[in-house]
Design a protein around this motif. Sequence first.
Motif, PDB file in Angstrom:
ATOM      1  N   MET A 270       5.123  -2.592   3.026  1.00  0.00           N
ATOM      2  CA  MET A 270       4.410  -1.759   3.981  1.00  0.00           C
ATOM      3  C   MET A 270       5.243  -0.519   4.256  1.00  0.00           C
ATOM      4  O   MET A 270       6.448  -0.506   4.005  1.00  0.00           O
ATOM      5  CB  MET A 270       4.152  -2.518   5.277  1.00  0.00           C
ATOM      6  N   ILE A 271       4.614   0.520   4.726  1.00  0.00           N
ATOM      7  CA  ILE A 271       5.311   1.742   5.091  1.00  0.00           C
ATOM      8  C   ILE A 271       5.262   1.859   6.605  1.00  0.00           C
ATOM      9  O   ILE A 271       4.185   1.777   7.209  1.00  0.00           O
ATOM     10  CB  ILE A 271       4.678   2.971   4.406  1.00  0.00           C
ATOM     11  N   THR A 272       6.419   2.036   7.217  1.00  0.00           N
ATOM     12  CA  THR A 272       6.498   2.113   8.676  1.00  0.00           C
ATOM     13  C   THR A 272       6.295   3.544   9.166  1.00  0.00           C
ATOM     14  O   THR A 272       6.271   4.492   8.379  1.00  0.00           O
ATOM     15  CB  THR A 272       7.864   1.602   9.176  1.00  0.00           C
ATOM     16  N   ASP A 273       6.210   3.681  10.478  1.00  0.00           N
ATOM     17  CA  ASP A 273       5.973   5.016  11.043  1.00  0.00           C
ATOM     18  C   ASP A 273       7.195   5.931  10.975  1.00  0.00           C
ATOM     19  O   ASP A 273       7.135   7.076  11.412  1.00  0.00           O
ATOM     20  CB  ASP A 273       5.423   4.928  12.468  1.00  0.00           C
ATOM     21  N   GLU A 274       8.282   5.452  10.393  1.00  0.00           N
ATOM     22  CA  GLU A 274       9.425   6.327  10.131  1.00  0.00           C
ATOM     23  C   GLU A 274       9.172   7.224   8.912  1.00  0.00           C
ATOM     24  O   GLU A 274       9.962   8.114   8.609  1.00  0.00           O
ATOM     25  CB  GLU A 274      10.714   5.523   9.907  1.00  0.00           C
ATOM     26  N   CYS A 275       8.075   6.989   8.208  1.00  0.00           N
ATOM     27  CA  CYS A 275       7.716   7.768   7.018  1.00  0.00           C
ATOM     28  C   CYS A 275       7.681   9.257   7.362  1.00  0.00           C
ATOM     29  O   CYS A 275       7.117   9.658   8.386  1.00  0.00           O
ATOM     30  CB  CYS A 275       6.358   7.313   6.495  1.00  0.00           C
ATOM     31  N   ILE A 276       8.281  10.065   6.489  1.00  0.00           N
ATOM     32  CA  ILE A 276       8.307  11.518   6.695  1.00  0.00           C
ATOM     33  C   ILE A 276       7.342  12.247   5.757  1.00  0.00           C
ATOM     34  O   ILE A 276       7.398  13.471   5.631  1.00  0.00           O
ATOM     35  CB  ILE A 276       9.739  12.070   6.548  1.00  0.00           C
TER      36      ILE A 276
ATOM     37  N   PHE B 193      -1.153   5.303  -0.922  1.00  0.00           N
ATOM     38  CA  PHE B 193      -2.096   6.394  -0.681  1.00  0.00           C
ATOM     39  C   PHE B 193      -1.804   7.021   0.676  1.00  0.00           C
ATOM     40  O   PHE B 193      -1.172   6.413   1.536  1.00  0.00           O
ATOM     41  CB  PHE B 193      -3.544   5.886  -0.729  1.00  0.00           C
ATOM     42  N   MET B 194      -2.270   8.244   0.854  1.00  0.00           N
ATOM     43  CA  MET B 194      -2.080   8.934   2.124  1.00  0.00           C
ATOM     44  C   MET B 194      -3.084   8.412   3.131  1.00  0.00           C
ATOM     45  O   MET B 194      -4.289   8.442   2.907  1.00  0.00           O
ATOM     46  CB  MET B 194      -2.246  10.448   1.941  1.00  0.00           C
ATOM     47  N   GLY B 195      -2.579   7.908   4.253  1.00  0.00           N
ATOM     48  CA  GLY B 195      -3.427   7.441   5.337  1.00  0.00           C
ATOM     49  C   GLY B 195      -3.702   8.571   6.307  1.00  0.00           C
ATOM     50  O   GLY B 195      -3.422   9.733   6.004  1.00  0.00           O
ATOM     51  N   PRO B 196      -4.206   8.254   7.492  1.00  0.00           N
ATOM     52  CA  PRO B 196      -4.517   9.294   8.472  1.00  0.00           C
ATOM     53  C   PRO B 196      -3.296  10.121   8.895  1.00  0.00           C
ATOM     54  O   PRO B 196      -3.418  11.309   9.138  1.00  0.00           O
ATOM     55  CB  PRO B 196      -5.078   8.525   9.664  1.00  0.00           C
ATOM     56  N   GLU B 197      -2.126   9.465   8.970  1.00  0.00           N
ATOM     57  CA  GLU B 197      -0.923  10.181   9.411  1.00  0.00           C
ATOM     58  C   GLU B 197       0.248  10.047   8.451  1.00  0.00           C
ATOM     59  O   GLU B 197       1.042  10.971   8.316  1.00  0.00           O
ATOM     60  CB  GLU B 197      -0.511   9.692  10.799  1.00  0.00           C
ATOM     61  N   ILE B 198       0.390   8.872   7.846  1.00  0.00           N
ATOM     62  CA  ILE B 198       1.501   8.615   6.926  1.00  0.00           C
ATOM     63  C   ILE B 198       0.966   7.881   5.700  1.00  0.00           C
ATOM     64  O   ILE B 198      -0.177   7.437   5.680  1.00  0.00           O
ATOM     65  CB  ILE B 198       2.619   7.762   7.589  1.00  0.00           C
ATOM     66  N   TYR B 199       1.821   7.766   4.696  1.00  0.00           N
ATOM     67  CA  TYR B 199       1.434   7.000   3.512  1.00  0.00           C
ATOM     68  C   TYR B 199       1.258   5.537   3.885  1.00  0.00           C
ATOM     69  O   TYR B 199       1.883   5.029   4.815  1.00  0.00           O
ATOM     70  CB  TYR B 199       2.489   7.146   2.413  1.00  0.00           C
ATOM     71  N   GLN B 200       0.402   4.854   3.154  1.00  0.00           N
ATOM     72  CA  GLN B 200       0.131   3.439   3.359  1.00  0.00           C
ATOM     73  C   GLN B 200       0.145   2.739   2.019  1.00  0.00           C
ATOM     74  O   GLN B 200       0.039   3.383   0.965  1.00  0.00           O
ATOM     75  CB  GLN B 200      -1.222   3.247   4.043  1.00  0.00           C
TER      76      GLN B 200
ATOM     77  N   ALA C  54      14.270   4.924   3.919  1.00  0.00           N
ATOM     78  CA  ALA C  54      14.219   3.451   3.916  1.00  0.00           C
ATOM     79  C   ALA C  54      13.173   2.911   4.889  1.00  0.00           C
ATOM     80  O   ALA C  54      13.462   2.070   5.735  1.00  0.00           O
ATOM     81  CB  ALA C  54      15.598   2.882   4.219  1.00  0.00           C
ATOM     82  N   CYS C  55      11.939   3.398   4.744  1.00  0.00           N
ATOM     83  CA  CYS C  55      10.867   2.973   5.652  1.00  0.00           C
ATOM     84  C   CYS C  55       9.839   2.078   4.968  1.00  0.00           C
ATOM     85  O   CYS C  55       8.687   2.012   5.387  1.00  0.00           O
ATOM     86  CB  CYS C  55      10.194   4.197   6.263  1.00  0.00           C
ATOM     87  N   ILE C  56      10.260   1.375   3.890  1.00  0.00           N
ATOM     88  CA  ILE C  56       9.320   0.522   3.157  1.00  0.00           C
ATOM     89  C   ILE C  56       9.861  -0.914   3.093  1.00  0.00           C
ATOM     90  O   ILE C  56      10.420  -1.339   2.092  1.00  0.00           O
ATOM     91  CB  ILE C  56       9.049   1.086   1.748  1.00  0.00           C
ATOM     92  N   PRO C  57       9.691  -1.663   4.181  1.00  0.00           N
ATOM     93  CA  PRO C  57      10.138  -3.063   4.189  1.00  0.00           C
ATOM     94  C   PRO C  57       9.058  -4.001   3.666  1.00  0.00           C
ATOM     95  O   PRO C  57       7.920  -3.583   3.388  1.00  0.00           O
ATOM     96  CB  PRO C  57      10.386  -3.321   5.679  1.00  0.00           C
ATOM     97  N   ASN C  58       9.407  -5.275   3.562  1.00  0.00           N
ATOM     98  CA  ASN C  58       8.418  -6.299   3.247  1.00  0.00           C
ATOM     99  C   ASN C  58       7.465  -6.428   4.426  1.00  0.00           C
ATOM    100  O   ASN C  58       7.869  -6.295   5.582  1.00  0.00           O
ATOM    101  CB  ASN C  58       9.094  -7.651   2.997  1.00  0.00           C
ATOM    102  N   ASP C  59       6.215  -6.682   4.131  1.00  0.00           N
ATOM    103  CA  ASP C  59       5.198  -6.858   5.164  1.00  0.00           C
ATOM    104  C   ASP C  59       5.180  -8.322   5.586  1.00  0.00           C
ATOM    105  O   ASP C  59       4.762  -9.184   4.804  1.00  0.00           O
ATOM    106  CB  ASP C  59       3.836  -6.433   4.616  1.00  0.00           C
ATOM    107  N   PRO C  60       5.614  -8.632   6.805  1.00  0.00           N
ATOM    108  CA  PRO C  60       5.652 -10.034   7.233  1.00  0.00           C
ATOM    109  C   PRO C  60       4.274 -10.676   7.337  1.00  0.00           C
ATOM    110  O   PRO C  60       4.148 -11.899   7.380  1.00  0.00           O
ATOM    111  CB  PRO C  60       6.342  -9.984   8.597  1.00  0.00           C
ATOM    112  N   GLN C  61       3.225  -9.862   7.347  1.00  0.00           N
ATOM    113  CA  GLN C  61       1.855 -10.385   7.400  1.00  0.00           C
ATOM    114  C   GLN C  61       1.332 -10.775   6.026  1.00  0.00           C
ATOM    115  O   GLN C  61       0.256 -11.362   5.917  1.00  0.00           O
ATOM    116  CB  GLN C  61       0.920  -9.338   8.021  1.00  0.00           C
ATOM    117  N   ARG C  62       2.062 -10.396   4.966  1.00  0.00           N
ATOM    118  CA  ARG C  62       1.618 -10.649   3.583  1.00  0.00           C
ATOM    119  C   ARG C  62       2.705 -11.361   2.794  1.00  0.00           C
ATOM    120  O   ARG C  62       3.249 -10.828   1.837  1.00  0.00           O
ATOM    121  CB  ARG C  62       1.251  -9.339   2.899  1.00  0.00           C
TER     122      ARG C  62
END
Length: 83
Positions: free
Chosen positions: A4-10, A25-32, A57-65
Motif C-alpha cells: 500500500m502507499i501511505t499518505d507520506e507519498c510525495i 495508479f494515481m488516486g485522488p491525492e496520491i498514488y495507490q 519509503a512510503c510503501i509498506p505491506n498492507d496489513p489488510q491484505r
Amino acid sequence: MALMITDECINCDVCEPECPNEAIFMGPEIYQIDPDKCTECVGHFDAPQCQQVCPVACIPNDPQRVESHTQLMQKYLRLTQAA
C-alpha cells in the motif's frame, strides 16, 4: 501481502512505471496500489520494485491484505495468463 502507499507519498512518479503488474495508479491525492494486481513483484523480481525506488519509503505491506508467497505466485500466474 499486497503493498500500500501511505499518505507520506510525495507523488514523485517513480513507482508507477516500475510496477510490472500495472497495479500502481494515481488516486485522488496520491498514488495507490490495486491489491488485486499487486504480487509484491513475485514472479517478476526478487523484491518489490516500487519499494526499491521510493525516495520516502512510503510503501509498506498492507496489513489488510495478508498473502503468502504461494498466494502471491498464484496471483502472478492468474495475471500473466490473462494477459
